[in-house]
Scaffold this motif. Structure first.
Motif: not given
Length: 202
Positions: A46-64
């Protein structure tokens, strides 16, 4: 009650040496730790996805907005919460091409979180997870104790660095080395590692 998180990352299923040793570690800790509660996560099946630009943006407050990314962010949060709850972490870590499996790297990317497992202060980074006990069951096809092979060992060295960064300065490693050198060496390496696992103290 003591909480244990057991993480496996080998893609070899029941043929995996690291899985056999990590299971033996958990079995031993069940014997010597009354009331042990075990949570199991298999990052290969059950692998996790690798980090992407979307993950980084969300970590900085971008909406999902993307439902798939939203689900993946929730999965990452669950992984982090499992890790934070755990008093003991047992990891099965085979060496693939001189380092850890990419699936295990994806898991690590979800637990190295500023403000949760480390922070930056006036003196630099400070680990926040130092109270945990970490035991890593390692399997390696060759032997890396002597030059020139020591320069290619990026599994144990990497994991020591990762866990040291978040405050876990004395992770325990149980290694089965040289398992590709032949059936006799594989059997002996596995037997030695299983013996070490069976002798672990609480």
């Amino acid at each position: 009650m003591t909480q244990l998180l057991h993480v496996d990352s080998s893609v070899l299923g029941p043929n995996s040496v690291s899985r056999q040793v990590s299971a033996a570690v958990v079995a031993r800790l069940r014997e010597v730790t009354p009331g042990l509660v075990v949570t199991y996560r298999d990052v290969a099946t059950t692998p996790l996805s690798h980090l992407s630009g979307a993950h980084v943006a969300i970590a900085h407050g971008a909406p999902v907005e993307d439902p798939a990314v939203k689900a993946d962010v929730a999965a990452g949060q669950a992984v982090l919460e499992e890790f934070l709850r755990a008093d003991i972490v047992v990891i099965g870590a085979p060496m693939y091409n001189f380092s850890i499996p990419s699936q295990l790297k994806a898991w690590i990317d979800r637990i190295l979180v500023p403000g949760k497992t480390f922070k930056y202060g006036p003196q630099g980074p400070e680990g926040l997870a130092g109270a945990k006990r970490v035991i890593v069951a390692v399997s390696r096809g060759g032997s890396y104790g002597q030059a020139p092979m020591t320069a290619l060992e990026h599994l144990e060295t990497y994991l020591r660095g990762v866990f040291g960064f978040i405050g876990i300065t004395a992770p325990e490693f149980i290694a089965a080395d040289g398992i590709m050198a032949g059936p006799e060496q594989r059997a002996q390496a596995l037997a030695n590692a299983l013996q070490t696992a069976g002798d672990l103290a609480a």
